[in-house]
Scaffold this motif. Structure first.
Motif, short mmCIF file in Angstrom:
data_model
loop_
_atom_site.label_atom_id
_atom_site.label_comp_id
_atom_site.label_asym_id
_atom_site.label_seq_id
_atom_site.Cartn_x
_atom_site.Cartn_y
_atom_site.Cartn_z
N PHE A 66 33.81 47.84 31.04
CA PHE A 66 32.77 47.54 32.02
C PHE A 66 32.14 46.22 31.60
O PHE A 66 31.96 46.01 30.40
CB PHE A 66 31.71 48.67 32.02
N PRO A 67 31.77 45.32 32.46
CA PRO A 67 31.79 45.40 33.91
C PRO A 67 33.07 44.87 34.54
O PRO A 67 33.08 44.68 35.77
CB PRO A 67 30.58 44.57 34.33
N TRP A 68 34.10 44.64 33.77
CA TRP A 68 35.39 44.36 34.39
C TRP A 68 36.47 45.04 33.58
O TRP A 68 36.27 45.46 32.43
CB TRP A 68 35.66 42.85 34.52
N PHE A 69 37.64 45.14 34.21
CA PHE A 69 38.79 45.79 33.58
C PHE A 69 39.90 44.77 33.48
O PHE A 69 40.19 44.06 34.45
CB PHE A 69 39.25 46.99 34.43
N GLY A 70 40.53 44.69 32.32
CA GLY A 70 41.65 43.76 32.14
C GLY A 70 41.17 42.38 31.75
O GLY A 70 40.00 42.19 31.39
N PRO A 71 42.08 41.41 31.83
CA PRO A 71 41.72 40.07 31.39
C PRO A 71 40.79 39.37 32.37
O PRO A 71 40.78 39.69 33.55
CB PRO A 71 43.07 39.35 31.33
N LYS A 72 40.01 38.43 31.87
CA LYS A 72 39.15 37.61 32.72
C LYS A 72 39.07 36.24 32.07
O LYS A 72 38.81 36.14 30.86
CB LYS A 72 37.76 38.25 32.81
N ALA A 73 39.28 35.21 32.88
CA ALA A 73 39.31 33.85 32.33
C ALA A 73 38.02 33.53 31.59
O ALA A 73 36.93 33.77 32.11
CB ALA A 73 39.53 32.86 33.48
N THR A 133 30.01 42.95 42.00
CA THR A 133 31.28 43.69 42.02
C THR A 133 31.60 44.03 40.58
O THR A 133 31.68 43.14 39.74
CB THR A 133 32.40 42.80 42.61
N VAL A 134 31.77 45.31 40.31
CA VAL A 134 32.04 45.71 38.93
C VAL A 134 33.25 46.64 38.87
O VAL A 134 33.59 47.31 39.85
CB VAL A 134 30.83 46.43 38.27
N GLU A 135 33.87 46.66 37.71
CA GLU A 135 34.97 47.59 37.44
C GLU A 135 34.57 48.47 36.25
O GLU A 135 33.79 48.04 35.39
CB GLU A 135 36.25 46.83 37.10
N ASN A 245 37.68 52.66 38.15
CA ASN A 245 37.47 52.07 39.47
C ASN A 245 37.76 50.60 39.24
O ASN A 245 36.89 49.86 38.76
CB ASN A 245 36.04 52.28 39.97
N ALA A 246 39.00 50.19 39.47
CA ALA A 246 39.42 48.86 39.05
C ALA A 246 40.24 48.19 40.14
O ALA A 246 40.75 48.86 41.06
CB ALA A 246 40.25 48.97 37.77
N GLY A 247 40.36 46.85 40.01
CA GLY A 247 41.16 46.09 40.97
C GLY A 247 40.63 46.29 42.37
O GLY A 247 39.45 46.13 42.64
N GLU A 248 41.51 46.70 43.28
CA GLU A 248 41.06 46.87 44.66
C GLU A 248 40.10 48.05 44.83
O GLU A 248 39.52 48.22 45.90
CB GLU A 248 42.26 46.98 45.61
N ASP A 249 39.93 48.87 43.79
CA ASP A 249 38.95 49.96 43.82
C ASP A 249 37.65 49.58 43.10
O ASP A 249 36.84 50.46 42.77
CB ASP A 249 39.54 51.22 43.17
#
Ligand code: BG6
Length: 271
Positions: A66-73, A133-135, A245-249
């Motif tokens: 949280f607050p994002w899933f996976g890589p982020k630049a 927008t969060v994952e 709750n990731a990507g398009e979710d």
């Protein structure tokens, strides 16, 4: 309930009651162990090579993405929740309540209830003044007998994004089996998942509420070797099944809004 110094001197809290033993580190609010008394082996898996350093993610248990899933630049993979110092607001021999102070307008609350079943409630909170927008992912590592012997049901027919194929969309045919690296984000998937393990003669049931994605991950040989905090052979002992709750979710939260992702994990014997 008091905290104590755990591995690396990090602050942790232990739960012991008539139904289970569990352990959580305030670093990342990472639940690193849960073993119902009915089980000979732990249900959650934590690496023997895990690093125990404040501000670093712990390899195993249930790291919180949280607050994002996976890589982020330009930012750390999977967000800052798993590397932040959380506050322990309440604790008894069954339930822990933790909170994460706002950063960039985003805060979180986490409730862990550990007994014969494990209940995890992660609340993402928009404490800021703009829409966010969060994952979220509860990145659970499960102990297994052998990746090639277990299988995962409940995902049949679901659509997934295949990270090892550059994010290509695919449809899951039949149950998920593991015979190599697996890194799938199932989207639009809210149902229950079951991890069948004939070797440990048990089935782990992962029920979720308000979670529309499910990630399944096993690094296999090459990725295992490439990770400093993961033993070369440990891919044979674990699989991650991550309610998310990731990507398009991803979740759209208005100022003041929050979202509770709830997961209940149970274990049943296989006869
Ligand atoms: C999974 C991702 O959830 O986490 C994988 O789908 C990733 O792509 C894995 O490799 C582990 O991530 P990290 O940052 O803990 O090494």
């Amino acid at each position: 309930m008091k905290t104590e110094q755990g591995n690396g001197g990090l602050e942790r809290v232990r739960i012991e009651n008539e139904e289970c033993e569990a352990e959580l580190y305030l670093n990342g609010a990472t639940l690193t162990a849960w073993k119902p008394r009915s089980q000979a082996r732990p249900v959650l898996w934590t690496s023997k090579q895990a690093t125990w350093i404040a501000g670093k993610a712990i390899r195993g248990g249930v790291p919180l993405c949280f607050p994002w899933f996976g890589p982020k630049a330009g930012a750390a993979q999977h967000g800052w929740a798993r590397t932040s110092a959380w506050s322990l607001d309440q604790a008894d021999d069954r339930q822990l309540v933790l909170s994460l102070a706002p950063r960039d307008g985003l805060a979180a609350r986490y409730v862990v209830r550990a007994g014969a079943e494990l209940e995890l409630e992660f609340t993402a909170i928009n404490a800021g003044s703009s829409v966010a927008t969060v994952e979220v992912a509860l990145h659970a590592y499960f102990e297994i007998s052998d990746p090639t012997a277990v299988y995962i049901s409940g995902l049949e027919g679901a659509t997934y994004l295949d990270r090892i194929a550059g994010g290509a969309r695919a449809r899951q045919e039949g149950v998920v089996t593991i015979g190599g690296e697996v890194d799938r984000t199932f989207v639009g998937h809210a149902g229950t998942v079951e991890l069948w393990d004939p070797g440990l003669r048990r089935k782990i049931i992962i029920r979720k509420e308000r979670s529309n994605s499910t990630v399944v991950w096993n690094p296999w040989i090459d990725k295992a070797r490439a990770m400093a905090d993961f033993g070369d052979e440990e891919y044979q002992q674990m699989v991650c099944i991550e309610p998310a709750n990731a990507g398009e979710d991803a979740l759209l939260l208005k100022p003041g809004e929050s979202h509770l992702t709830r997961v209940v994990i149970a274990v049943e014997p296989l006869t």
